[in-house]
Design a protein around this motif. Structure first.
Motif, mmCIF file in Angstrom:
data_model
loop_
_atom_site.group_PDB
_atom_site.id
_atom_site.type_symbol
_atom_site.label_atom_id
_atom_site.label_comp_id
_atom_site.label_asym_id
_atom_site.label_seq_id
_atom_site.Cartn_x
_atom_site.Cartn_y
_atom_site.Cartn_z
ATOM 1 N N ILE A 1 0.829 -1.204 0.000
ATOM 2 C CA ILE A 1 0.000 0.000 0.000
ATOM 3 C C ILE A 1 0.865 1.256 0.000
ATOM 4 O O ILE A 1 0.593 2.220 -0.725
ATOM 5 C CB ILE A 1 -0.945 -0.018 1.221
ATOM 6 C CG1 ILE A 1 -1.906 -1.210 1.112
ATOM 7 C CG2 ILE A 1 -1.723 1.282 1.330
ATOM 8 C CD1 ILE A 1 -2.715 -1.452 2.363
ATOM 9 N N ALA A 2 1.924 1.251 0.814
ATOM 10 C CA ALA A 2 2.811 2.412 0.876
ATOM 11 C C ALA A 2 3.493 2.657 -0.466
ATOM 12 O O ALA A 2 3.608 3.805 -0.926
ATOM 13 C CB ALA A 2 3.852 2.207 1.970
ATOM 14 N N LYS A 3 3.928 1.589 -1.124
ATOM 15 C CA LYS A 3 4.590 1.736 -2.422
ATOM 16 C C LYS A 3 3.616 2.264 -3.468
ATOM 17 O O LYS A 3 3.974 3.116 -4.299
ATOM 18 C CB LYS A 3 5.158 0.381 -2.863
ATOM 19 C CG LYS A 3 5.988 0.451 -4.131
ATOM 20 C CD LYS A 3 6.592 -0.908 -4.460
ATOM 21 C CE LYS A 3 7.435 -0.838 -5.727
ATOM 22 N NZ LYS A 3 8.016 -2.167 -6.072
ATOM 23 N N LEU A 4 2.374 1.783 -3.421
ATOM 24 C CA LEU A 4 1.372 2.232 -4.376
ATOM 25 C C LEU A 4 1.050 3.710 -4.186
ATOM 26 O O LEU A 4 0.971 4.477 -5.151
ATOM 27 C CB LEU A 4 0.106 1.393 -4.225
ATOM 28 C CG LEU A 4 -1.078 1.735 -5.134
ATOM 29 C CD1 LEU A 4 -0.734 1.424 -6.583
ATOM 30 C CD2 LEU A 4 -2.325 0.963 -4.709
ATOM 31 N N LEU A 5 0.891 4.139 -2.920
ATOM 32 C CA LEU A 5 0.509 5.524 -2.651
ATOM 33 C C LEU A 5 1.643 6.499 -2.932
ATOM 34 O O LEU A 5 1.424 7.575 -3.488
ATOM 35 C CB LEU A 5 0.047 5.666 -1.196
ATOM 36 C CG LEU A 5 -1.248 4.937 -0.814
ATOM 37 C CD1 LEU A 5 -1.510 5.065 0.675
ATOM 38 C CD2 LEU A 5 -2.432 5.488 -1.595
ATOM 39 N N THR A 6 2.866 6.141 -2.574
ATOM 40 C CA THR A 6 3.983 7.079 -2.706
ATOM 41 C C THR A 6 4.562 7.123 -4.118
ATOM 42 O O THR A 6 4.963 8.186 -4.590
ATOM 43 C CB THR A 6 5.094 6.715 -1.709
ATOM 44 O OG1 THR A 6 5.494 5.341 -1.913
ATOM 45 C CG2 THR A 6 4.619 6.882 -0.274
ATOM 46 N N GLU A 7 4.600 5.983 -4.809
ATOM 47 C CA GLU A 7 5.249 5.934 -6.118
ATOM 48 C C GLU A 7 4.276 6.208 -7.260
ATOM 49 O O GLU A 7 4.601 6.960 -8.182
ATOM 50 C CB GLU A 7 5.921 4.575 -6.313
ATOM 51 C CG GLU A 7 7.095 4.335 -5.355
ATOM 52 C CD GLU A 7 7.794 3.021 -5.641
ATOM 53 O OE1 GLU A 7 7.425 2.348 -6.645
ATOM 54 O OE2 GLU A 7 8.705 2.661 -4.873
ATOM 55 N N GLU A 8 3.098 5.610 -7.227
ATOM 56 C CA GLU A 8 2.169 5.774 -8.342
ATOM 57 C C GLU A 8 1.249 6.983 -8.167
ATOM 58 O O GLU A 8 0.978 7.701 -9.113
ATOM 59 C CB GLU A 8 1.336 4.499 -8.515
ATOM 60 C CG GLU A 8 2.172 3.302 -8.960
ATOM 61 C CD GLU A 8 1.307 2.170 -9.474
ATOM 62 O OE1 GLU A 8 0.132 2.425 -9.810
ATOM 63 O OE2 GLU A 8 1.810 1.041 -9.552
ATOM 64 N N TYR A 9 0.781 7.207 -6.931
ATOM 65 C CA TYR A 9 -0.132 8.327 -6.698
ATOM 66 C C TYR A 9 0.588 9.561 -6.150
ATOM 67 O O TYR A 9 -0.057 10.591 -5.919
ATOM 68 C CB TYR A 9 -1.247 7.907 -5.735
ATOM 69 C CG TYR A 9 -2.213 6.927 -6.357
ATOM 70 C CD1 TYR A 9 -3.275 7.355 -7.151
ATOM 71 C CD2 TYR A 9 -2.056 5.559 -6.174
ATOM 72 C CE1 TYR A 9 -4.153 6.454 -7.726
ATOM 73 C CE2 TYR A 9 -2.938 4.643 -6.749
ATOM 74 C CZ TYR A 9 -3.981 5.104 -7.523
ATOM 75 O OH TYR A 9 -4.841 4.211 -8.100
#
Length: 626
Positions: free
Chosen positions: A597-605
């Motif tokens: 979740i952290a990778k998705l929020l910080t890198e993609e969003y």
């Protein structure tokens, strides 16, 4: 039913037992569907989600979503197809034809009235009360609405085509359609028969017509000439909205709009003339038709094969990275191949010669472009890609596929998701208006920290409130006393330090923040911005789940995160309403998925880590003690 926005209760991947039940329900609702077509309607291996929702009237509905598009919806234990399904299988249910102007009324919640139904010379389809039916337009056979028949066909004719004909359940352009990829209907032309009727000809009927000879062709041409001279009488289409009267003026249902179909009739006449010329030259008509149909089918398959190969090479060269491997074949198709389809074209593997993605990937593996393995039972994944292969190295993105330079594809991918801007401000309350009115500020004016300090400093200097003996202190005048001091301090404090003065002022100002979403106007909200909350909870049997909330404050769509997390974490994700709120949703992910979740929020969003709470709850990566 879906004319107004609905509320999503939950969204989760379908279980194997539910998939089998759905297949059985579809087979029961549509007995004429073959087993091969049924496997296409409800595939075994492709990702299928179950979305439970409530309509604007509180009706419980279950929608089945395949490749981001709802394909069926269930109401009161009855299964209904969506327009996305009927576009691929337009003959799944009986269909009524109406005028294009009616579509906007149907999408707004109106039922289809019989005066608005176009009656072909072959007659209306034989239906009974309560039967499922579709509605298409005179210009396109692709269904634009799904509904239930109100009266049998015989009673429709006996009533002189007056009254309500179809109760509308779902339409193109409604909220259920908007829940999918919002694609437009494909162009499926009506087949014009004798006397200009629109219907569906079988191969036997076509063969019989071809054997009739040139005399019948001339007769059909004469009939078409008479149709071109007819004038269309639209009349009253008889819409029925919830608050509208059902007493609508009747219109002639059998008339055809010559202006709308003039070009199509001319094309048909040209085809007939060409066919007549072929007969004059002695060509065998049956053989010619068989060859033409074979050539057309071959051309469509060849074009789809070429498009599938182009999109796959495009995805492998510019989208798929080494870090993505192993990559599920279904994810490769959905996330990487489909987005590479050129604008204005639609990729459909079923229309290619491969019919299935697995057969196409076998061909790619034989050409040594990719390597496909079955890492788990029944689930295939791409484990390796030969980026040095000649086909990949020589591939160039066609101009129709993208307007960007192919060399910059990776840069485009990185810049597609622009980060939002968040700024903290202070709002002037009514109590502090006397302190800020010299700066021409009114109640509700927003200020930054630096603006507050500048205005207070100007006020102190202009009123000569700096202490003569110690310039680090400010003398309290009546306005500062009323605005910044407590009642108990009015007679005890005569001076304040600069830091204490600024601290007291900022404390009494109302905190607010401004959020600027990409391409939108800034939004100012009261209070400080609350971070996205990630929490790990323990359920029965020592199982852990990860709960994510407050996504709406950052402009994130919970449904899009559900799809992304299902792919990245390969875990079940459900969505439910936060207790005590109306429009806030929380996600529940199976297992401790804080890192994903952290990778998705910080890198993609592009959400800054300081606005995400709970990152410290990620699982420990250290070695376990034996």
């Amino acid at each position: 039913m879906f004319a107004k926005p609905f509320r999503v209760k939950s969204s989760s991947a379908i279980k194997g037992s539910d998939r089998r039940k759905l297949r059985a329900d579809v087979q029961s609702a549509f007995p004429s569907v073959s087993s091969e077509k049924l496997s296409h309607l409800v595939p075994n291996k492709e990702e299928l989600n179950v979305v439970k929702l409530y309509s604007h009237k509180g009706k419980a509905v279950t929608a089945y979503v395949l490749n981001k598009n709802p394909i069926f919806f269930e109401v009161d234990k009855q299964i209904y197809p969506t327009v996305y399904t009927l576009w691929s299988y337009p003959d799944l249910v009986a269909a009524f034809t109406t005028w294009p102007a009616v579509l906007t009324k149907l999408a707004g919640g109106a039922d289809l009235m019989l005066p608005g139904v176009v009656v072909p010379p072959s007659g209306l389809p034989e239906v009974q009360q309560g039967d499922l039916c579709a509605v298409n337009l005179v210009e396109n056979r692709a269904p634009v609405a799904v509904g239930l028949v109100t009266i049998p066909t015989a009673e429709m004719i006996a009533a002189d085509m007056k009254g309500k004909g179809v109760i509308t359940l779902h339409t193109y352009l409604d909220e259920l359609w908007a829940f999918g990829e919002k694609t437009s209907p494909p162009v499926i032309p009506h087949v014009y028969c004798e006397s200009g009727e629109t219907g569906h000809q079988t191969e036997e009927e076509e063969d019989e017509e071809n054997e009739e000879g040139t005399d019948d062709i001339k007769h059909v041409t004469a009939e078409l000439d008479s149709i071109e001279n007819d004038t269309a009488d639209m009349g009253s289409l008889g819409f029925n909205v919830e608050n509208e009267s059902e007493h609508a003026s009747s219109a002639t249902g059998q008339t055809h709009d010559s202006k709308a179909h003039g070009s199509e009739i001319v094309d048909l006449k040209e085809i007939i003339k060409d066919t007549g010329n072929d007969q004059d030259t002695g060509n065998d008509q049956d053989t010619g038709n068989d060859q033409d149909s074979t050539e057309i089918t071959g051309t469509v398959q060849e074009q789809m094969d070429e498009l599938l190969l182009q999109c796959s090479l495009h995805a492998l060269k510019f989208k798929v990275k080494k870090a993505d491997l192993p990559l599920l074949t279904s994810t490769f198709l959905k996330v990487h191949v489909y987005p590479c389809c050129p604008e204005g074209q639609q990729l459909d593997i079923k229309k290619s010669s491969y019919k299935k993605l697995s057969k196409f990937l076998q061909t790619m593996q034989q050409r040594q472009i990719v390597q496909v393995k079955e890492l788990s039972k029944g689930v295939e994944s791409i484990t390796a890609v030969s980026w040095k292969h000649a086909d990949l190295r020589s591939f160039r993105v066609p101009e129709t596929a993208t307007g960007e330079d192919p060399v910059k594809m990776d840069r485009v991918r990185d810049t597609t998701c622009q980060p939002l801007e968040i700024k903290s401000f202070y709002s002037v309350p009514s109590k502090l208006i006397p302190l800020f009115e010299h700066a021409s500020l009114k109640k509700g004016a927003t200020l930054s920290n630096a603006d507050v300090r500048s205005i207070i400093t100007t006020y102190v200097k202009s009123n000569e409130l700096i202490d003569d003996y110690n310039k680090n202190y400010v003398v309290i005048n009546p306005i500062l006393c009323d605005c910044l001091l407590e009642k108990s301090e009015h007679h005890t404090i005569a001076k304040l330090t600069w830091d204490d003065l600024f601290t007291r002022c900022l404390k009494r100002l109302q905190e607010c923040h401004q959020v600027t979403f990409p391409g939108q106007n800034p939004v100012v909200r009261k209070g400080g911005i609350k971070p996205i909350n990630i929490d790990v909870a323990q359920r029965s049997s020592n199982k852990k789940v990860t709960i994510v909330s407050n996504l709406e404050a950052f402009g994130l769509d919970p449904q899009s995160l559900v799809n992304a997390l299902q792919q990245k974490a390969q875990a079940s994700v459900t969505m439910h309403q936060v207790p005590g709120t109306k429009d806030k949703m929380a996600l529940q992910v199976q297992g401790n998925q804080v890192n994903h979740i952290a990778k998705l929020l910080t890198e993609e969003y592009r959400i800054p880590a300081k606005y995400i709470a709970g990152l410290d709850k990620a699982p420990k990566t250290g070695k376990k003690k034996r």
